[in-house]
Every structure is written in structure tokens, then in C-alpha cells.
Design a protein around this motif. Structure first.
Motif, PDB file in Angstrom:
ATOM      1  N   PHE A 205       0.847  -1.189   0.000  1.00 38.38           N
ATOM      2  CA  PHE A 205       0.000   0.000   0.000  1.00 38.38           C
ATOM      3  C   PHE A 205       0.889   1.248   0.000  1.00 38.38           C
ATOM      4  N   THR A 206       0.761   2.053  -1.027  1.00 36.64           N
ATOM      5  CA  THR A 206       1.524   3.299  -1.150  1.00 36.64           C
ATOM      6  C   THR A 206       0.602   4.385  -1.686  1.00 36.64           C
ATOM      7  N   GLY A 207       1.065   5.615  -1.564  1.00 35.66           N
ATOM      8  CA  GLY A 207       0.262   6.696  -2.111  1.00 35.66           C
ATOM      9  C   GLY A 207       0.845   8.055  -1.800  1.00 35.66           C
ATOM     10  N   SER A 208       0.103   9.064  -2.237  1.00 36.38           N
ATOM     11  CA  SER A 208       0.486  10.447  -1.965  1.00 36.38           C
ATOM     12  C   SER A 208      -0.755  11.316  -2.000  1.00 36.38           C
ATOM     13  N   VAL A 209      -0.678  12.425  -1.257  1.00 34.48           N
ATOM     14  CA  VAL A 209      -1.730  13.435  -1.246  1.00 34.48           C
ATOM     15  C   VAL A 209      -1.055  14.784  -1.419  1.00 34.48           C
ATOM     16  N   SER A 210      -1.573  15.595  -2.320  1.00 38.93           N
ATOM     17  CA  SER A 210      -0.982  16.912  -2.545  1.00 38.93           C
ATOM     18  C   SER A 210      -2.068  17.973  -2.589  1.00 38.93           C
ATOM     19  N   GLY A 211      -1.700  19.170  -2.150  1.00 37.83           N
ATOM     20  CA  GLY A 211      -2.598  20.320  -2.198  1.00 37.83           C
ATOM     21  C   GLY A 211      -1.903  21.480  -2.876  1.00 37.83           C
ATOM     22  N   THR A 212      -2.661  22.202  -3.690  1.00 40.56           N
ATOM     23  CA  THR A 212      -2.090  23.254  -4.526  1.00 40.56           C
ATOM     24  C   THR A 212      -2.810  24.575  -4.313  1.00 40.56           C
ATOM     25  N   LEU A 213      -2.033  25.652  -4.231  1.00 34.89           N
ATOM     26  CA  LEU A 213      -2.554  27.015  -4.236  1.00 34.89           C
ATOM     27  C   LEU A 213      -1.769  27.802  -5.272  1.00 34.89           C
ATOM     28  N   GLY A 214      -2.440  28.763  -5.932  1.00 34.72           N
ATOM     29  CA  GLY A 214      -1.735  29.512  -6.954  1.00 34.72           C
ATOM     30  C   GLY A 214      -2.401  30.823  -7.288  1.00 34.72           C
ATOM     31  N   SER A 215      -1.840  31.519  -8.250  1.00 31.99           N
ATOM     32  CA  SER A 215      -2.351  32.814  -8.685  1.00 31.99           C
ATOM     33  C   SER A 215      -3.796  32.712  -9.156  1.00 31.99           C
ATOM     34  N   TRP A 216      -4.501  33.835  -9.030  1.00 28.87           N
ATOM     35  CA  TRP A 216      -5.896  33.957  -9.458  1.00 28.87           C
ATOM     36  C   TRP A 216      -6.790  32.915  -8.778  1.00 28.87           C
ATOM     37  N   ASP A 217      -6.542  32.763  -7.474  1.00 25.37           N
ATOM     38  CA  ASP A 217      -7.376  31.900  -6.621  1.00 25.37           C
ATOM     39  C   ASP A 217      -7.339  30.435  -7.038  1.00 25.37           C
ATOM     40  N   GLN A 218      -6.241  30.001  -7.616  1.00 23.24           N
ATOM     41  CA  GLN A 218      -6.106  28.592  -7.976  1.00 23.24           C
ATOM     42  C   GLN A 218      -5.983  27.743  -6.725  1.00 23.24           C
ATOM     43  N   GLN A 219      -6.690  26.626  -6.708  1.00 21.95           N
ATOM     44  CA  GLN A 219      -6.563  25.655  -5.630  1.00 21.95           C
ATOM     45  C   GLN A 219      -6.960  24.280  -6.147  1.00 21.95           C
ATOM     46  N   GLY A 220      -6.336  23.267  -5.582  1.00 25.71           N
ATOM     47  CA  GLY A 220      -6.633  21.917  -6.035  1.00 25.71           C
ATOM     48  C   GLY A 220      -6.024  20.872  -5.136  1.00 25.71           C
ATOM     49  N   THR A 221      -6.528  19.658  -5.266  1.00 29.97           N
ATOM     50  CA  THR A 221      -6.058  18.522  -4.478  1.00 29.97           C
ATOM     51  C   THR A 221      -5.969  17.299  -5.388  1.00 29.97           C
ATOM     52  N   THR A 222      -4.907  16.520  -5.200  1.00 28.10           N
ATOM     53  CA  THR A 222      -4.734  15.279  -5.955  1.00 28.10           C
ATOM     54  C   THR A 222      -4.385  14.152  -4.993  1.00 28.10           C
ATOM     55  N   VAL A 223      -5.025  12.996  -5.212  1.00 34.21           N
ATOM     56  CA  VAL A 223      -4.781  11.795  -4.399  1.00 34.21           C
ATOM     57  C   VAL A 223      -4.345  10.677  -5.335  1.00 34.21           C
ATOM     58  N   ASP A 224      -3.302   9.954  -4.932  1.00 34.80           N
ATOM     59  CA  ASP A 224      -2.779   8.841  -5.728  1.00 34.80           C
ATOM     60  C   ASP A 224      -2.536   7.670  -4.784  1.00 34.80           C
ATOM     61  N   LEU A 225      -3.324   6.591  -4.934  1.00 35.39           N
ATOM     62  CA  LEU A 225      -3.254   5.449  -4.019  1.00 35.39           C
ATOM     63  C   LEU A 225      -3.068   4.154  -4.804  1.00 35.39           C
ATOM     64  N   THR A 226      -2.163   3.302  -4.336  1.00 39.18           N
ATOM     65  CA  THR A 226      -1.971   1.967  -4.894  1.00 39.18           C
ATOM     66  C   THR A 226      -2.054   0.960  -3.764  1.00 39.18           C
ATOM     67  N   THR A 227      -2.814  -0.126  -3.995  1.00 35.24           N
ATOM     68  CA  THR A 227      -2.990  -1.112  -2.932  1.00 35.24           C
ATOM     69  C   THR A 227      -3.066  -2.510  -3.521  1.00 35.24           C
ATOM     70  N   PRO A 228      -2.500  -3.517  -2.829  1.00 31.08           N
ATOM     71  CA  PRO A 228      -2.705  -4.900  -3.269  1.00 31.08           C
ATOM     72  C   PRO A 228      -4.127  -5.345  -2.954  1.00 31.08           C
ATOM     73  N   LEU A 229      -4.693  -6.182  -3.807  1.00 23.69           N
ATOM     74  CA  LEU A 229      -6.027  -6.726  -3.582  1.00 23.69           C
ATOM     75  C   LEU A 229      -5.977  -8.181  -3.140  1.00 23.69           C
ATOM     76  N   THR A 230      -4.784  -8.762  -3.182  1.00 25.67           N
ATOM     77  CA  THR A 230      -4.577 -10.116  -2.675  1.00 25.67           C
ATOM     78  C   THR A 230      -3.359 -10.094  -1.754  1.00 25.67           C
ATOM     79  N   ALA A 231      -3.223 -11.124  -0.953  1.00 21.92           N
ATOM     80  CA  ALA A 231      -2.122 -11.172   0.007  1.00 21.92           C
ATOM     81  C   ALA A 231      -0.768 -11.163  -0.685  1.00 21.92           C
ATOM     82  N   SER A 232      -0.664 -11.815  -1.821  1.00 21.37           N
ATOM     83  CA  SER A 232       0.613 -11.881  -2.530  1.00 21.37           C
ATOM     84  C   SER A 232       0.895 -10.631  -3.355  1.00 21.37           C
ATOM     85  N   GLY A 233      -0.133  -9.811  -3.593  1.00 23.20           N
ATOM     86  CA  GLY A 233       0.034  -8.629  -4.422  1.00 23.20           C
ATOM     87  C   GLY A 233      -0.010  -8.908  -5.901  1.00 23.20           C
TER      88      GLY A 233
END
Length: 736
Positions: A205-233
Motif C-alpha cells: 500500500f503506497t500513495g500520496s496526497v498533494s494540495g495546490t494554491l496559486g495565482s488567481w485563486d487557484q486551488q486543487g487537491t490530488t490523491v494517488d493510491l496503490t494497494t494490493p487486492l490479494t495477500a501476494s500482491g
């Protein structure tokens, strides 16, 4: 009034294997000098820069986690683009640029428009605030592939938002410059673009979460998740999703974008892998422009509007929604042969309600802003693509030497349906101080405006023959049965049966340098119509290319220099608009179009701390009668570099510049006494970025674009579209 703030994107450290450190230390100073010379010397010196290769495994190179896709910093070890064969860049007898995930993150290339704007040899023209057009070597790019499956946009009147696509779901973007008919079938010879999606590449199980702010009221969020669905992966899933809003510099305009991507990768057996995925992107823009700003006032004085000034009514909008479902299964046999089957279903919708200021022939008064007429349009479009590709590839022995073969077949069915409605146009009392208020009542029911369908059935093959230890020959061909139908004023259909040859020769001088030459043909049935309403005959042409390539530091740094000539007949050239009531552009056939030029690129690790991409391109394109596509810059230069500070390893600094030659618009239908041509002089944009790694998991990145706030037109024609002002953004990212 819109405010500026900061932006934040993620950060990943990349390291160089220890066994390469000595090589870097001994040669870095000398090689850096070579780079400087290659950038600013004559074309003969540029040729010595060579191109791309990859001979050896790079073992422990680490870039953005596990390196399943062989991306190495700002370059890549292998690609199947262009031929379907898995080759190093040095082994491919065509010009190629690969924008990797690492570079996308460092340079904050959030959309496909951002990526292509920073790719060697690609010019980007902002048709208006939301539509963009891409070109290479003088020709519009209309072939876009998703994991190698092509989608063709033959008619530039209808835009389905390719430039808006979010890059978070892509592992890399591959651009083959020149004709690519062997892989893509029909299309323009300028370039083709392949978007390669990410996969579930971790058994933990790995992942990342990011949040963004920028000019002209820019804002955003990105989520990236990877997970095994079986014990062996052996069965894994990955989800990438995000939401963005703001970031528009025009008055009254707002943007909202949502994207989601999911994929399941399953190791069915040790030799068989199955992937199933879904890709969704949704984009909404309120108050988008249709067209742009007047270039002159009615007295002939050039205008100088604020870059935030908008000619969009307050009720206008432009929406895109795309859904793609795809599946892939591959099996590798014991003899190293592999079979791969890929299928996809794509559905894309566009919905645009806008008003166009006819500012080529109805110019505003400089004092009171009167005199400009608008016409309206509400257009909807629906595109569906069903495609499947079956391919087998592997080695074979002949005459005591080992060679490679790929053979495959593809089927693609694409339909496009459009409907429109209009209300009476309107004029604005004072355009110079307009607040966007305009009539918005009485829209009739939608009526069909156009329908088209394209069906391609093809078989193709390519072989790489090892003629001698330093010499390889790649030959191939594609047989395509193309059937198209267009319903506009009348029902028109055409069929084309075409054999597209491919030939390339590569000579290795040594493990570092090689020379190549290639020849391809391409065809494209077209939907452009002349002033009589008759469709132009298909475009046919030939593409010649030769050059040098090189791979230094075992493929960590790739370079290329190429010279090309494209010969085409019957290419569509736009005719000037003749009046405010004309809503469709007509074309004439430009016979004898020839595009010639050269390109160079250097991309990868210059030292163990410095990654760089630098490119320069130049072309001339002429027809029998006059120059061709003069509103495209003839010369482009792009540079971006990142430097991991040795004294403070947590800190990475970088930046770059983008320069382009002048743009020219001629034969404008302006009123008497007003110039009928306009030129935007060359300009340079500077960009900066910095990233600080607080912990192995937490980082902050800041990007500044257009550092010196250069004011310029990105597009000139009957109107002008300003490029984006200076902006700053920052992203805070947490990885786990």
C-alpha cells in the motif's frame, strides 16, 4: 478582483547508481562544455550532439518510486513509439521527445497543453481562452494516442479539450515528430502524441496526497493510491483523482476540473498480465472567450488592452467530459515472443455556449468603444471511439544473426455528431469598458449541424534486421482500409485503401554515437471544404529524415540532431473570413507544400545532480504560390533544468526559458485604411522552480511562470489572444 497566492506540487528525489559516479566525476566538466557549445554553435556543431540510446540496464536508478517504466529522470531507456518494436531512443530512426513523470512534476506541467508547450519542436496556438491548436514542422497535430490506441481529430472546427487533460494519470508523454503512419494509420505528418497511463506498480500500500494554491485563486487537491487486492500482491489496484478550481486570469472567468482514474493490474500467471481501467475527466469554464481582442482601433491605432480584459459575455460557458474504458492482456512465451491485445471505448462530449466579436472588420472606437458586432453560437458535440489492437512481437534467427519482428492488426470505429443553435447577434455600446452583459434569450431548439464517421481496418508489420554488428535496418508497412462518411449540407462518403511503407537505417559508430536515415509515407482523407462546399481530396505526402543520435552515461543522457524534408500535395489552407455572418472557415488546396528544417534535443542527467532538457527547432514551409502556415513560429527553443544542491540535499532548484520566433498574420479583411497584416515579434519566457524535502515523505515545491511578466500575443489572425501573465504556484505533497 482576483488575488495571487502560492502553489505547491510534489517532489521526488532521484539518485544515480554508485558505479556511475566516477564516470560522471571524470567527464562532467568536459561534457558540460560540450553542451554549451551544442546549444549556441552552428548546425554542424549541433549535429555532434547526437541522440538517444540505452545499451545497459541501469540497475538501481531511483526515480519517483519503483522504476517499472524505465523512466530515468528527464529521459527514458526504451520506447515502442514509431514502430511497435521495443527500442532504445538511439535505435529509433526518427525524432522523438519523451516527457517523463519526473519532468512533469518538476516543471509543474499540469495539463497536456503545458506538456506540449514545453516539448521540442511543438508550437502551441491559443485559438481563444479555452481552445488550443498544436503544430509541428508546419502541420497541425491531429493524431493523439492513448496507450498506443489512436484518436483522430481531422476537423479543427470542433475541439474536444485534448489540451485540458490532466497529466496526473500519465506515466509519460511520447511525441514522434514526422510521419507516423505505420503506427497511427492516417494523420498529419507533423507529429503524433502518445499518452501512456500509469499502472498499479506496487505490491504494498503506497500513495500520496498533494494540495495546490496559486495565482488567481487557484486551488486543487490530488490523491494517488496503490494497494494490493490479494495477500501476494499479484492483483493490484491504483486510483488517482483530483479537483481543481480557479487559476483563470481573465475577468469573469472561472475554471473547475475534476478527474478520476482507476486501474486493476493482475498477474494471471507468471507470464500473463491483465489490466482493466477507467479514465474520467470533466472540465467547466465560465465566461470563456470565442475569438479574441481587436488588434486595432477604428482609427488605425494599435490596441493595448489589459491581459485580464475579456470579450466573453457573462452567460457563456465551455464544458468537456470524457470517459474511457480500456483493457489489456499480454502473454510472454518461453521463446521471448509476446502477444498483446488492447481494447478501448471512449466517449467525449463538448458543450459550448459563446459569442464571437467580429473584430477584424468591425473595430471599436478608441474613445467610446462603439462599433463592434458579436454573433452567437451554442454548439454541442459527441464523439465515440471503439478500438482494438492485436500485436505479436519477438526475436527470430536468420542467416546466423538475430532479428526482431512485430506483426499486428487493428480496428477503429469513430463517430462524431454535432448540433447547434443561434440567436441574433448583438452590438456593444462600449467594448473598452464592457462588463459582459449581453442578450441571452430566445435560443431555438438544437438542430443537427454535422455528423461524421470513420472506420479503419489495418494490418501492419515491422522488422528490425541486424545486417552487421554496426548496421540495422528497420522496414515495415501498414495496409489500411479507410471508410469515412460526413453529413453536412449533403451526404458525402469516401473510401481509401492505402499501403504506408516505413524504412529506416541505423549505423552505430560506437556504443555512444549513431547515424540514421528514414523514409515514410502518410495519407489523410480530410473533411475540409472549399468555398463551393466540396470536400478536398485526401492529402498525400512523403517524409525524409536523417541525423545523428547519441547516448551518454549508459543512456542517462540522450541527444539527437535531425534534418527533415516533408513533401505534400493537396494540403488544406484556410481562406480569409469574408463577413460577420460567416460561421464556417473554408479552405483551398495548397499544392506542392514542402517543409524543411532541423531539430536538436538533449535530455537527461548531465551530472549526478543536474537534470536538463534543451531543444531547438527550425523549419520553413512553402507552397507553390506563397509561404504556408505563416502564423506558426519558424524557430523554437526550450530549456529546463533542475539541480539538487550537494551542500543541502533537501533542496532542488531549477528553471528554464522558452523562446519562439515571430508570428505573422496576413491578408486580413480589415476596413479601408487599417493594416491587413500584423506581426508579433519574438519573445522569451523565463520560469523558476524550487523544492524542499522537509522529510522523506513531506515536500514543498514552488513554480514561477513567465517570471518577467512578458506581454505578448500567443495567437494573431483576425484578432489577438494574449499569453498568460506572470504566475506563481506551490504544492505541498505528502507521500507514504
Amino acid at each position: 478582483m482576483k488575488t495571487s497566492s502560492l502553489h505547491v506540487l510534489d517532489c521526488m528525489q532521484h539518485s544515480v547508481p554508485s558505479h556511475l559516479t566516477a564516470s560522471f566525476s571524470l567527464r562532467s566538466a568536459t561534457f558540460t562544455a560540450l553542451i554549451a557549445g551544442s546549444l549556441f554553435a552552428s548546425s554542424s556543431a549541433l549535429a555532434q550532439s547526437g541522440s538517444a540510446n540505452d545499451a545497459e540496464s541501469l540497475g538501481t536508478v531511483t526515480v519517483t518510486g519503483t522504476n517499472l517504466y524505465e523512466n530515468v529522470g528527464y529521459t527514458r531507456r526504451t520506447t515502442s513509439a514509431g514502430t511497435g518494436l521495443t527500442l532504445s531512443q538511439k535505435e529509433l530512426p526518427q525524432a522523438i521527445s519523451i516527457v517523463t513523470e519526473q519532468r512533469i512534476q518538476d516543471q509543474n506541467l499540469a495539463t497536456i497543453e503545458d506538456v506540449l508547450r514545453n516539448t521540442t519542436g511543438i508550437s502551441v496556438r491559443n485559438v481563444d481562452s479555452d481552445r488550443v491548436s498544436f503544430a509541428a514542422r508546419g502541420f497541425r497535430i491531429n493524431s493523439f494516442q492513448y496507450d498506443g490506441i489512436p484518436t483522430l481529430n481531422t476537423d479543427n472546427r470542433w475541439y474536444f479539450g485534448e489540451g485540458r487533460l490532466n497529466t496526473a494519470i500519465y506515466d509519460r508523454v511520447e511525441v514522434i515528430r514526422g510521419a507516423n503512419g505505420l503506427v497511427s494509420g492516417s494523420g498529419n505528418p507533423g507529429a503524433s502524441v502518445n499518452f501512456v497511463r500509469k499502472h498499479a506498480d506496487s505490491r504494498e500500500f503506497t500513495g500520496s496526497v498533494s494540495g495546490t494554491l496559486g495565482s488567481w485563486d487557484q486551488q486543487g487537491t490530488t490523491v494517488d493510491l496503490t494497494t494490493p487486492l490479494t495477500a501476494s500482491g499479484n492483483v493490484r489496484a491504483r486510483f488517482i483523482g483530483g479537483y481543481e478550481e480557479g487559476g483563470a486570469h481573465l475577468d469573469r472567468q472561472d475554471k473547475r476540473r475534476t478527474f478520476g482514474y482507476g486501474i486493476i493490474d493482475a498477474d494471471v500467471t507468471d507470464a500473463t498480465t491483465l489490466s482493466i481501467g477507467f479514465d474520467y475527466q470533466d472540465s467547466h469554464t465560465s465566461s470563456p472567450t470565442w475569438g479574441g481582442l481587436p488588434l486595432w482601433f477604428s482609427n488605425g491605432t494599435p490596441t493595448n488592452y489589459s491581459r485580464s480584459f475579456s470579450v466573453a459575455p457573462d452567460w457563456s460557458y465551455y464544458d468537456f467530459e470524457s470517459e474511457k474504458v480500456f483493457a489489456e492482456i499480454s502473454h510472454r512465451f518461453d521463446n521471448d515472443w509476446q502477444v498483446r491485445v488492447v481494447g478501448t471505448h471512449e466517449k467525449t462530449d463538448m458543450d459550448g455556449k459563446k459569442a464571437y466579436p467580429y473584430v477584424e472588420a468591425t473595430l471599436p472606437d478608441q474613445m467610446d468603444g462603439s462599433g463592434v458586432d458579436f454573433f452567437t453560437g451554442w454548439n454541442r458535440g459527441h464523439r465515440e471511439v471503439d478500438s482494438v489492437d492485436v500485436q505479436a512481437s519477438g526475436p527470430f534467427a536468420l542467416l546466423g544473426r538475430e532479428h526482431e519482428l512485430v506483426i499486428g492488426g487493428s480496428y477503429s470505429d469513430q463517430t462524431n455528431d454535432y448540433e447547434s443553435t443561434f440567436i441574433s447577434g448583438f452590438d456593444v455600446d462600449d467594448l473598452n469598458h464592457w462588463d459582459g452583459s449581453a442578450p441571452n434569450e430566445g435560443w431555438p431548439e438544437f438542430t443537427p449541424s454535422e455528423a461524421s464517421s470513420t472506420r479503419q481496418k489495418a494490418v501492419y508489420t515491422a522488422s528490425r534486421f541486424s545486417l552487421a554488428d554496426p548496421l540495422t535496418l528497420i522496414v515495415g508497412a501498414r495496409y489500411t482500409e479507410w471508410d469515412g462518411m460526413t453529413l453536412f449540407r449533403s451526404l458525402d462518403s469516401q473510401s481509401k485503401y492505402e499501403v504506408t511503407p516505413y524504412g529506416g537505417l541505423v549505423f552505430d559508430f560506437n556504443d555512444t554515437y549513431s547515424a540514421f536515415a528514414s523514409y515514410t509515407e502518410i495519407f489523410e482523407p480530410q473533411n475540409y471544404r472549399d468555398a463551393d462546399g466540396t470536400y478536398l481530396d485526401p492529402v498525400v505526402g512523403k517524409n525524409y529524415e536523417t541525423g545523428l543520435k547519441a547516448a551518454w552515461f549508459n543512456g542517462l543522457l540522450n541527444g539527437s540532431f535531425s534534418v527533415f524534408r516533408i513533401e505534400q500535395d493537396n494540403v488544406a489552407a484556410a481562406l480569409p473570413m469574408v463577413g460577420p455572418g460567416q460561421t464556417e472557415t473554408f479552405y483551398s488546396a495548397a499544392d506542392g507544400v514542402v517543409s524543411e528544417g532541423f531539430e536538436m534535443e538533449l535530455s537527461g542527467a548531465v551530472t549526478e545532480d543536474l537534470n536538463m532538457t534543451v531543444g531547438y527547432s527550425h523549419f520553413t514551409a512553402t507552397s507553390d504560390d506563397d509561404s504556408f502556415n505563416i502564423n506558426q513560429p519558424r524557430s523554437l527553443f526550450n530549456l529546463f533544468a533542475s539541480y539538487n544542491v550537494p551542500q543541502l540535499r533537501e533542496l532542488t532548484l531549477g528553471g528554464g526559458v522558452n523562446w519562439q520566433s515571430s508570428l505573422f498574420a496576413g491578408d486580413l479583411t480589415t476596413p479601408p485604411g487599417i493594416p491587413n497584416e500584423f506581426e508579433q515579434s519574438s519573445y522569451t519566457l523565463a520560469n523558476l522552480f524550487g523544492r524542499y524535502q522537509f522529510t522523506p515523505d513531506l515536500s514543498l515545491q514552488v513554480n514561477v511562470k513567465n517570471l518577467f511578466d512578458e506581454k505578448y500575443y500567443s495567437n494573431v489572425g483576425g484578432y489577438g489572444v494574449y499569453g498568460e501573465p506572470a504566475s506563481i504556484s506551490s504544492t505541498l505533497r505528502y507521500a507514504f
